[in-house]
Design a protein around this motif. Structure first.
Motif, PDB file in Angstrom:
ATOM      1  N   ILE A 193      40.167  95.799-113.649  1.00  0.00           N
ATOM      2  CA  ILE A 193      41.050  94.906-112.902  1.00  0.00           C
ATOM      3  C   ILE A 193      40.555  94.656-111.481  1.00  0.00           C
ATOM      4  CG2 ILE A 193      43.120  95.362-114.239  1.00  0.00           C
ATOM      5  CD1 ILE A 193      43.978  97.291-111.971  1.00  0.00           C
ATOM      6  N   ALA A 194      39.335  95.061-111.171  1.00  0.00           N
ATOM      7  CA  ALA A 194      38.765  94.685-109.882  1.00  0.00           C
ATOM      8  C   ALA A 194      38.531  93.182-109.858  1.00  0.00           C
ATOM      9  CB  ALA A 194      37.448  95.421-109.647  1.00  0.00           C
ATOM     10  N   ALA A 195      38.855  92.537-108.739  1.00  0.00           N
ATOM     11  CA  ALA A 195      38.520  91.118-108.602  1.00  0.00           C
ATOM     12  C   ALA A 195      37.004  90.982-108.610  1.00  0.00           C
ATOM     13  CB  ALA A 195      39.097  90.577-107.304  1.00  0.00           C
ATOM     14  N   LYS A 196      36.506  90.013-109.349  1.00  0.00           N
ATOM     15  CA  LYS A 196      35.053  89.863-109.482  1.00  0.00           C
ATOM     16  C   LYS A 196      34.577  88.462-109.120  1.00  0.00           C
ATOM     17  CE  LYS A 196      34.833  93.453-113.031  1.00  0.00           C
ATOM     18  NZ  LYS A 196      36.239  93.744-113.293  1.00  0.00           N
ATOM     19  N   ARG A 197      35.406  87.450-109.410  1.00  0.00           N
ATOM     20  CA  ARG A 197      35.029  86.055-109.145  1.00  0.00           C
ATOM     21  C   ARG A 197      35.931  85.512-108.033  1.00  0.00           C
ATOM     22  NH1 ARG A 197      36.305  82.814-113.374  1.00  0.00           N
ATOM     23  NH2 ARG A 197      37.888  84.312-114.036  1.00  0.00           N
ATOM     24  N   PHE A 198      35.344  85.148-106.905  1.00  0.00           N
ATOM     25  CA  PHE A 198      36.106  84.725-105.732  1.00  0.00           C
ATOM     26  C   PHE A 198      36.025  83.205-105.614  1.00  0.00           C
ATOM     27  CE2 PHE A 198      35.091  89.104-105.428  1.00  0.00           C
ATOM     28  CZ  PHE A 198      36.235  89.679-104.898  1.00  0.00           C
ATOM     29  N   ILE A 199      37.152  82.564-105.917  1.00  0.00           N
ATOM     30  CA  ILE A 199      37.237  81.106-106.042  1.00  0.00           C
ATOM     31  C   ILE A 199      38.013  80.592-104.829  1.00  0.00           C
ATOM     32  CG2 ILE A 199      38.137  79.239-107.471  1.00  0.00           C
ATOM     33  CD1 ILE A 199      37.915  81.348-109.851  1.00  0.00           C
ATOM     34  N   VAL A 200      37.337  79.856-103.957  1.00  0.00           N
ATOM     35  CA  VAL A 200      37.909  79.514-102.658  1.00  0.00           C
ATOM     36  C   VAL A 200      37.934  77.997-102.472  1.00  0.00           C
ATOM     37  CG1 VAL A 200      37.799  79.961-100.183  1.00  0.00           C
ATOM     38  CG2 VAL A 200      36.916  81.670-101.785  1.00  0.00           C
ATOM     39  N   HIS A 201      39.084  77.490-102.090  1.00  0.00           N
ATOM     40  CA  HIS A 201      39.241  76.059-101.839  1.00  0.00           C
ATOM     41  C   HIS A 201      38.279  75.632-100.727  1.00  0.00           C
ATOM     42  CE1 HIS A 201      41.098  72.257-100.639  1.00  0.00           C
ATOM     43  NE2 HIS A 201      41.808  72.290-101.767  1.00  0.00           N
ATOM     44  N   GLY A 202      37.692  74.446-100.907  1.00  0.00           N
ATOM     45  CA  GLY A 202      36.706  73.966 -99.949  1.00  0.00           C
ATOM     46  C   GLY A 202      37.192  73.928 -98.514  1.00  0.00           C
ATOM     47  N   ALA A 203      38.491  73.693 -98.295  1.00  0.00           N
ATOM     48  CA  ALA A 203      39.034  73.589 -96.937  1.00  0.00           C
ATOM     49  C   ALA A 203      38.950  74.904 -96.178  1.00  0.00           C
ATOM     50  CB  ALA A 203      40.479  73.108 -96.994  1.00  0.00           C
ATOM     51  N   VAL A 204      38.909  76.043 -96.883  1.00  0.00           N
ATOM     52  CA  VAL A 204      38.850  77.347 -96.213  1.00  0.00           C
ATOM     53  C   VAL A 204      37.645  78.170 -96.678  1.00  0.00           C
ATOM     54  CG1 VAL A 204      41.321  77.474 -95.724  1.00  0.00           C
ATOM     55  CG2 VAL A 204      40.464  78.302 -97.932  1.00  0.00           C
ATOM     56  N   TYR A 205      36.745  77.531 -97.417  1.00  0.00           N
ATOM     57  CA  TYR A 205      35.626  78.263 -98.002  1.00  0.00           C
ATOM     58  C   TYR A 205      34.767  78.933 -96.936  1.00  0.00           C
ATOM     59  CZ  TYR A 205      31.358  79.260-100.646  1.00  0.00           C
ATOM     60  OH  TYR A 205      30.271  79.890-101.207  1.00  0.00           O
ATOM     61  N   GLU A 206      34.331  78.213 -95.933  1.00  0.00           N
ATOM     62  CA  GLU A 206      33.427  78.785 -94.937  1.00  0.00           C
ATOM     63  C   GLU A 206      34.096  79.899 -94.147  1.00  0.00           C
ATOM     64  OE1 GLU A 206      30.310  78.533 -94.663  1.00  0.00           O
ATOM     65  OE2 GLU A 206      30.106  76.977 -96.201  1.00  0.00           O
ATOM     66  N   GLU A 207      35.371  79.714 -93.831  1.00  0.00           N
ATOM     67  CA  GLU A 207      36.107  80.750 -93.099  1.00  0.00           C
ATOM     68  C   GLU A 207      36.191  82.026 -93.931  1.00  0.00           C
ATOM     69  OE1 GLU A 207      40.547  81.584 -91.151  1.00  0.00           O
ATOM     70  OE2 GLU A 207      40.101  79.646 -92.117  1.00  0.00           O
ATOM     71  N   PHE A 208      36.541  81.869 -95.217  1.00  0.00           N
ATOM     72  CA  PHE A 208      36.635  83.038 -96.094  1.00  0.00           C
ATOM     73  C   PHE A 208      35.262  83.668 -96.303  1.00  0.00           C
ATOM     74  CE2 PHE A 208      36.283  85.088-100.206  1.00  0.00           C
ATOM     75  CZ  PHE A 208      37.374  85.933-100.212  1.00  0.00           C
ATOM     76  N   ARG A 209      34.267  82.843 -96.584  1.00  0.00           N
ATOM     77  CA  ARG A 209      32.928  83.376 -96.864  1.00  0.00           C
ATOM     78  C   ARG A 209      32.443  84.240 -95.706  1.00  0.00           C
ATOM     79  NH1 ARG A 209      28.040  82.985 -95.400  1.00  0.00           N
ATOM     80  NH2 ARG A 209      28.597  81.466 -93.800  1.00  0.00           N
ATOM     81  N   ALA A 210      32.576  83.753 -94.480  1.00  0.00           N
ATOM     82  CA  ALA A 210      32.094  84.494 -93.327  1.00  0.00           C
ATOM     83  C   ALA A 210      32.801  85.837 -93.188  1.00  0.00           C
ATOM     84  CB  ALA A 210      32.270  83.659 -92.063  1.00  0.00           C
ATOM     85  N   ALA A 211      34.124  85.830 -93.336  1.00  0.00           N
ATOM     86  CA  ALA A 211      34.885  87.066 -93.182  1.00  0.00           C
ATOM     87  C   ALA A 211      34.620  88.035 -94.334  1.00  0.00           C
ATOM     88  CB  ALA A 211      36.372  86.741 -93.094  1.00  0.00           C
ATOM     89  N   PHE A 212      34.523  87.512 -95.552  1.00  0.00           N
ATOM     90  CA  PHE A 212      34.279  88.360 -96.720  1.00  0.00           C
ATOM     91  C   PHE A 212      32.902  89.000 -96.655  1.00  0.00           C
ATOM     92  CE2 PHE A 212      33.123  88.432-101.427  1.00  0.00           C
ATOM     93  CZ  PHE A 212      33.798  89.609-101.681  1.00  0.00           C
ATOM     94  N   VAL A 213      31.902  88.213 -96.335  1.00  0.00           N
ATOM     95  CA  VAL A 213      30.540  88.749 -96.237  1.00  0.00           C
ATOM     96  C   VAL A 213      30.460  89.796 -95.130  1.00  0.00           C
ATOM     97  CG1 VAL A 213      28.172  88.164 -95.604  1.00  0.00           C
ATOM     98  CG2 VAL A 213      29.396  86.762 -97.275  1.00  0.00           C
ATOM     99  N   ALA A 214      31.107  89.542 -94.005  1.00  0.00           N
ATOM    100  CA  ALA A 214      31.107  90.526 -92.917  1.00  0.00           C
ATOM    101  C   ALA A 214      31.767  91.826 -93.362  1.00  0.00           C
ATOM    102  CB  ALA A 214      31.831  89.955 -91.701  1.00  0.00           C
ATOM    103  N   GLY A 215      32.859  91.715 -94.114  1.00  0.00           N
ATOM    104  CA  GLY A 215      33.525  92.910 -94.609  1.00  0.00           C
ATOM    105  C   GLY A 215      32.688  93.689 -95.597  1.00  0.00           C
TER     106      GLY A 215
END
Length: 462
Positions: free
Chosen positions: A269-291
């Protein structure tokens, strides 16, 4: 596969066990049947007393069993302690609630009169010895979430645990015996996976439950089907983690890191596929990768370790093959966390984030059982739903949105056994747990789980 404790942080074999002989297995099967004939007659008061005692013993053993789990399969020691505490909580939950969950049900007098009865009721009765085939990733929790409801319902259990956690398996037998459950109520079978079919075909075994791979589920289901025996299967998952524009993106990214690397990324049940709306994709990607980059990888016995080794060398090899296939077909590496030199010779795999995933890649269709995340950009809500369902699995899902209409859309359309909004998937005794499609069938936990292995008996009195 040898039945042995092999420390995944070092690759060192610490202890090996001889599989039980056919005569030893026969002895345990006979004991299970004999015990069931007496144990099924005990009342809920006695079962509750015994289950509470088991929970007390587990709490007292928490540090010991946590270190054993970490040694056998590599989960961080802090997570191992939490797993032991969760098991004790589940034992108490079922101890206190089983009488109500399994109470007789009485149809309305008008309905039974129409059926020609003076009165009628539905009673939940135990079935008998149930075989549990369990995995190594949550070696205590996976077993307890079967054993607690099964024993409270009056059944007896036979455990075939994964071959790399034999000491945890034996501890569980000792735990229930030490709590006062009759000898034979819960027994561990140290047997090879090839011996499972013979045990399941034995007429004294009435049903089976399995948590594990799709292949293992197919094998058990085929045998059980041939023998016309009840099964519950909880198999793999490739859960989506969907982030939409109304979400708290920073909170979603923080949670996403935990959701991906919990248990070293080895969770159905670990999340494996991270599906992000284009409007917030870059914001999420940067924060997720940093984490992900900030994760502390190392010795799972250290209190500050967040990601330890994978449980087996084979698991690391298979995960590496999925990543290599994706890279060869054009995926991009967003980050790859370096494993420190001090980690030694263990089966570590660097926490990794991949983007540019296409349906030509194996990782798009197969479960990545380790700390590897795949990032997808969704064009809009419809595309997000489409991507979330573009998997053969259907265990659980995570959706981040505060929009009521979007939440209703996912509840209606997501093909999964659960949908968790603005948080990460977790299992809890009060909530049914299980999947659809190739993630299996049946439910564990809650009232649904305790009734899976009951004979639902109609009583009609003229």
């Amino acid at each position: 596969m040898a039945i042995a404790t092999v420390n995944p942080a070092t690759g060192q074999t610490l202890r090996t066990f001889e599989p039980y002989s056919p005569a030893a297995v026969e002895q345990r099967l006979a004991r299970a049947v004999q015990t069931f004939e007496q144990y099924r007659l005990t009342d809920f008061g006695r079962r509750t007393q015994l289950m509470h005692r088991a929970a007390e013993l587990l709490d007292a053993d928490q540090e010991t069993i946590a270190k054993l789990m970490t040694t056998e399969m590599g989960k961080p020691i802090t997570a191992a302690r939490a797993e032991a505490a969760k098991c004790a909580k589940a034992m108490r939950w079922y101890a206190d609630r089983a009488p109500a969950l399994l109470a007789d049900e009485h149809p309305s007098p008008e309905d039974v009169t129409d059926a020609g009865a003076a009165r009628a009721l539905v009673r939940y009765r135990p079935m008998g010895p149930v075989l549990a085939v369990m995995p190594w990733n949550f070696p205590l929790w996976q077993v307890v979430r079967f054993a607690a409801p099964a024993l409270m319902a009056g059944n007896v259990g036979l455990l075939k645990h994964a071959s790399n956690v034999p000491q945890t398996a034996l501890y569980l037998e000792d735990l229930f015996r030490g709590a006062g459950f009759p000898d034979g109520c819960f027994q561990t079978l140290l047997i090879d996976s090839r011996a499972v079919a013979d045990v399941l075909r034995d007429p004294r075994v009435v049903a089976a439950t399995l948590t594990g791979s799709e292949g293992a589920g197919r094998s058990v289901a085929a045998v059980a089907g041939d023998e016309v025996k009840k099964t519950v299967l909880e198999l793999g998952g490739s859960d989506p983690f969907v982030v939409l524009p109304s979400a708290d993106v920073a909170a979603a990214a923080r949670t996403a890191v935990t959701a991906r690397v919990q248990n070293n990324g080895q969770s159905c049940i670990a999340a494996k596929r991270f599906i992000v709306h284009g409007a917030v994709y870059e914001e999420f990607r940067a924060a997720f990768v940093a984490g992900m980059r900030a994760l502390r990888v190392g010795d799972p016995m250290r209190e500050d370790t967040q990601v330890g080794p994978l449980a087996t060398a084979q698991g690391r090899e298979e995960l590496g093959e999925l990543v290599a296939d994706a890279l060869a077909l054009g995926a991009a590496v967003e980050c790859e966390v370096e494993v420190p030199q001090s980690a030694g010779e263990g089966w570590y795999y660097p926490p990794t984030v991949l983007s540019g995933i296409t349906d030509r890649m194996r990782i798009h269709h197969e479960e990545a059982f380790g700390p590897v995340a795949t990032l997808y950009r969704a064009e809009d809500l419809d595309h997000a739903v489409e991507l979330a369902n573009d998997t053969p699995f259907g265990l659980s899902s995570n959706v981040w949105t505060t929009d009521d209409a979007e939440q209703e859309r996912f509840v209606r359309d997501i093909q999964a056994g659960g949908v968790f909004f603005n948080g990460m998937t977790a299992s809890h005794p009060a909530l049914p747990f299980g999947g659809v499609r190739r993630s299996g069938y049946g439910r564990e936990l809650s009232g649904h789980g305790i009734r899976e292995f009951c004979n639902i008996t109609t009583v009609w009195i003229a």
